[in-house]
Design an enzyme around this catalytic site. Structure first.
Site, short mmCIF file in Angstrom:
data_model
loop_
_atom_site.label_atom_id
_atom_site.label_comp_id
_atom_site.label_asym_id
_atom_site.label_seq_id
_atom_site.Cartn_x
_atom_site.Cartn_y
_atom_site.Cartn_z
N GLU A 848 -4.11 2.89 9.47
CA GLU A 848 -5.33 2.18 9.99
C GLU A 848 -5.87 0.92 9.39
O GLU A 848 -6.65 0.22 9.95
CB GLU A 848 -6.83 3.08 10.22
CG GLU A 848 -6.20 4.33 11.18
CD GLU A 848 -7.15 5.30 11.05
OE1 GLU A 848 -8.15 5.80 11.89
OE2 GLU A 848 -6.96 5.89 9.86
N MET A 849 -5.16 0.79 8.36
CA MET A 849 -5.75 -0.19 7.07
C MET A 849 -5.90 -1.74 7.91
O MET A 849 -6.93 -2.27 7.66
CB MET A 849 -4.77 -0.41 5.99
CG MET A 849 -5.15 -1.10 5.05
SD MET A 849 -6.73 -0.78 4.04
CE MET A 849 -8.07 -1.61 4.71
#
Ligand code: FES
Ligand code: FES
Length: 888
Positions: A848-849
């Site tokens: 998700e970064m």
């Protein structure tokens, strides 16, 4: 009807079809060639159904079979097989261009036609040829690389064997192809809608067209008499609680007396065919008595607002966060900025619709209930099984995860499984519920909208002194993972920085909008948008460079996050230094390209994303096989992230065996341990750690006994199966009064830089390049890592510039403004690998970064280019134009 003779994958066939039958139906339903997929509602928008007809790439959903006399049709199955793949299929596998794989067959067929005509296409020519083929996972970068690699293969410049990673290169840090990639490339991987069941009923579901109403009456008598109809299912027919409880018992499988959002399900019609079910649905008469719609958190918080759920207040979460004394720090700060930021309700937009299959497996022994088997797209099969058992009132159930066409948070909760299961139980027959795109959009959760009022302050030297963020989260009609989203926003509120004084409050409020749930990042992308734009605003006020301002304020080991938790490692300054030369180059180039009507800008965004929530636990089991291979049993869904690779490569490396001797069992509640959701970027960290723990036990037993196989281990009196666990040491919620308390065990860090151009007349933004520097610990599979980052950047740009879900208005990929390959842009990724003390082999998650810093980097770049702030996402051309004209 007409008789048509056509050749499919080299075999002549004669079929008798009506004028309505399209090639996609013939292939999928009659010839069982399910490689061609359907994502859009046969509107020609997705390209997942692309096949080759007479050497042309065509969308088979738009191609009537009656027009195909003597045609030569080639599908992905006709190109190659897993045993004998075509070079293009090999190229897609080896380039890492396959994540969920739902778009892959269509992409490969379009590529074949392109390379037949032009064996060495440019990037522009690839974009032109694949312009009709959508992909949500990859950001298109690796797809373009795959096409170029395929060209090299076909031109004989290099062979697949020369590119294929070798065992001698090691198991970790090497881009071994995903275990499922070849099957996806050859169209033999089964997604849910690919399963046919003889005698299965097909469903059509009546859904609310209004946001809020009482159900006064339902009359399905006429529908029941329609051809092929088996009957209808309503809430009254469901024997269990009829409630899909994730955290809070509020969401019905089928609504009984009230609908709470546009799309709420009321009734299902079951018939022999979907067309019959849909025709019968037209005859159902439902009398809805409209109620006032709570269209925003503010509306739902007024004293006179109706309570949406009888047992639950409209404000369903209210959590302050107080660290230090922001009130005192603000007046004594040298500079303070104050702003309001809003993010939109958004669709996660996986390409695959929300299909579910339910069928019965007979109790062979006799005496027990038959087993209801659900096949769907769950990323948390054990938890969802429990929800379904209780909602439907049937204990003997099993959940099998099919291959899944992306999910991005949408499958954290049960979606279509409840209705399919209810119908299967009611009719005691197998059921297929294969909704289209428009209905899938209606039924699924969405990204929560945030409304944030922010103050950020610093001293004269540019050290942050205080941060205030009072934010409202539009929860929508049902809670799902609900307050976890606001909670996560608070857990990561201070981002990459040391901020000594924080005063925040997060409130989440029921409304009659689409229900919110997980969406890549779930909370931090919204909250970080506010913080990172505020950082640029404050840097400007202080007269500082936004790069130096960020670097100066980096958190350091031993300092505390917004939760008061001390961090052990914080490799953010190193990432900033890695970005510095890129930033300096970009700033220079932007300054030289700002005088005309098209203005160039550079923007930064950063993020520290927590992995491993407080209290999180995971389990994985391993077993030594008769041949000395290892079977892994862990319900670790892989809807495209590469979790299968992670489990396989970690096991092979730890046990010193080849990849093909690692056997994964990850998709069936019947034979897996409950490892928790494939969400929150937690799989590598949590399940990977549980796996290592199990492997350690197995290896110890083997070393102590000298056993090499299951037989030898058992003969030595040791079990062949070992269960590993991972439990985070921090447990419990934040303090309800101060928001101080436990936090994540590890963080992934990123610094992102966007270079873009804004047409100051039209407001149109063109992303030129995005550069990201990321540290997620030692990399297990570089292609999978960069694939996640590239997909996240692409999705982040959609969130920043284009996408917004408006219930009832957004019904397909065109109105949603789905990113196409023409929107794709240059990406550069810088990877640092600081080992995490508690990570499996030092690694942590990364999925998700890149959603977290992208939107603010885009908005900061627009400000840099034009001088105007767009604080209300998405930054559409209309909003930019309006802001520019207001600024004069
Ligand atoms: S299903 Fe054919 S283009 Fe979407
Ligand atoms: S890999 Fe393209 S949609 Fe998932």
């Amino acid at each position: 009807m007409k008789k048509i003779r056509l050749r499919v994958n080299g075999t002549w066939r004669e079929v008798i079809v009506d004028t309505e039958t399209v090639l996609l139906d013939l292939l999928r339903e009659d010839l069982r060639l399910t490689g061609a997929k359907q994502s859009c509602d046969r509107k020609g928008q997705c390209g997942a159904c692309t096949v080759i007809v007479n050497s042309e790439a065509v969308r088979s959903c738009l191609t009537p079979v009656v027009d195909l006399e003597d045609a030569d049709v080639i599908t992905v199955e006709g190109l190659g097989t897993p045993d004998n793949p075509h070079l293009i299929q090999e190229a897609f596998v080896l380039a890492g261009a396959i994540q969920c794989g739902f778009c892959t067959p269509g992409m490969i067929m379009a590529t074949q036609v392109l390379l037949d005509a032009n064996s060495e296409p440019t990037t522009g020519q690839i974009k032109q040829a694949l312009r009709r083929n959508l992909c949500r996972c990859t950001g298109y970068t690796k797809i373009i690389e795959a096409v170029k690699l395929a060209g090299r293969f076909l031109r004989g410049e290099i062979s697949p064997d020369a590119v294929r990673p070798k065992a001698a290169q090691g198991m970790l840090g090497v881009s071994h192809p995903r275990p499922s990639a070849l099957a996806k490339a050859c169209g033999t991987a089964y997604f849910t809608a690919d399963y046919q069941i003889k005698g299965a009923l097909e469903l059509a579901v009546l859904r609310s067209t209004v946001p809020h109403a009482r159900i006064v009456s339902i009359d399905a008598s006429q529908a029941k008499t329609m051809p092929g109809v088996a009957g209808v299912v309503t809430a009254a027919d469901i024997k269990g609680t009829n409630i899909l409880k994730y955290l809070v018992a509020d969401r019905p499988v089928l609504c009984k007396d009230r609908v709470r959002y546009i799309g709420d399900p009321i009734l299902a019609v079951a018939a022999d065919t979907r067309q019959q079910a849909e025709a019968a649905l037209e005859k159902v008469k439902v009398h809805l008595d409209p109620l006032p719609a709570l269209s925003s958190p503010e509306a739902a918080m007024t004293d006179t607002a109706l309570q949406l759920h009888a047992e639950l207040p409209n404000i369903c979460f209210d959590q302050p966060q107080i660290k230090g004394d922001a009130e005192a720090a603000l007046p004594s700060s040298a500079a303070v900025i104050e702003a309001r930021f809003k993010t939109q309700i958004n669709h996660q937009a996986p390409l695959e619709p929300e299909a579910t299959i339910a069928y019965w497996e007979t109790d062979e022994e006799g005496g027990g209930d038959d087993q209801l088997v659900i096949i769907g797209r769950s990323i948390n099969i054990h938890y969802h099984l429990g929800m379904l058992q209780s909602a439907l009132g049937w204990e003997n159930m099993r959940y099998i995860e099919a291959y899944s066409g992306g999910q991005f948070g949408i499958k954290v909760d049960v979606i279509s499984e409840g209705i399919a299961g209810a119908a299967a139980i009611h009719f005691k027959r197998p059921v297929r519920y294969i909704p289209g795109l428009a209905e899938s959009m209606l039924m699924t959760s969405k990204r929560h909208a945030f409304d944030m009022r922010v103050k950020l302050a610093a001293d004269r030297q540019g050290n942050l002194t205080a941060y205030c963020n009072d934010f409202l989260v539009d929860n929508g009609a049902y809670h799902s993972i609900g307050h976890v989203v606001a909670h996560r926003a608070l857990l990561m509120l201070s981002g990459s920085y040391h901020i000594p004084n924080i005063q925040a409050r997060g409130r989440q409020v029921y409304t009659n909008n689409p229900w919110g749930s997980a969406a890549r990042g779930a909370g931090p992308p919204q909250a970080n948008f506010a913080l990172e734009c505020a950082m640029d605003m404050l840097a400007e006020k202080l007269g500082m460079d936004p790069f130096e301002f960020r670097l100066r304020n980096s958190l350091k080991p031993g300092q505390t996050k917004s939760t008061g938790r001390v961090v052990q490692e914080w490799p953010f300054p190193e990432l900033m230094e890695a970005m510095r030369p890129h930033y300096q180059r970009a700033v220079k180039e932007a300054a030289a390209n700002r005088s005309g009507k098209v203005k160039r800008g550079v923007g930064l965004g950063t993020g520290a994303f927590g992995i491993g929530m407080p209290g999180d636990t995971s389990v994985a089991a391993v077993e030594i096989d008769p041949d000395g291979g290892v079977s892994v049993y862990a319900a670790a869904a892989d809807p495209g992230e590469g979790n299968d690779s992670m489990l396989t490569q970690l096991t092979a490396e730890f046990m010193g065996i080849s990849l093909d001797r690692v056997r994964l069992h990850t998709r069936d509640t019947g034979n897996t341990a409950a490892s928790g959701p494939a969400a929150g970027s937690r799989v590598t960290y949590m399940i990977g750690n549980a796996l290592i723990n199990a492997l350690e036990q197995l290896k110890t037993a083997m070393q102590e006994t000298g056993a090499k196989t299951s037989e030898e281990l058992e003969a030595a009196g040791r079990p062949k199966r070992y269960v590993g666990r991972k439990k985070n040491e921090d447990v419990g919620p934040l303090d309800p009064k101060t928001g101080q308390g436990p936090s994540f065990e590890s963080q992934v860090h990123a610094v992102q830089m966007v270079e873009l151009e804004v047409d100051s007349e039209s407001g149109k933004v063109t992303i030129l390049k995005m550069t990201t520097a990321v540290d997620a610990g030692p990399v297990i599979n570089p292609q999978n890592l960069t694939g996640q980052l590239e997909g996240g950047m692409d999705m982040g740009v959609g969130f920043a510039l284009r996408e917004e879900y408006i219930a009832g208005k957004i019904k397909d990929w065109v109105t949603f403004k789905f990113p196409t390959i023409r929107d794709s842009f240059d990406m550069e990724i810088i990877v640092k690998e600081t080992p995490r003390p508690k990570g499996p082999r030092g690694a942590t998650g990364v999925g998700e970064m890149c959603m977290v810093p992208t939107a603010p980097a885009v908005i900061n770049a627009i400000k840099n280019a034009t001088g105007v702030w767009i604080c209300d996402l998405p930054a559409t051309p209309e909003k930019i134009k309006a802001a520019l004209s207001a600024a004069g």
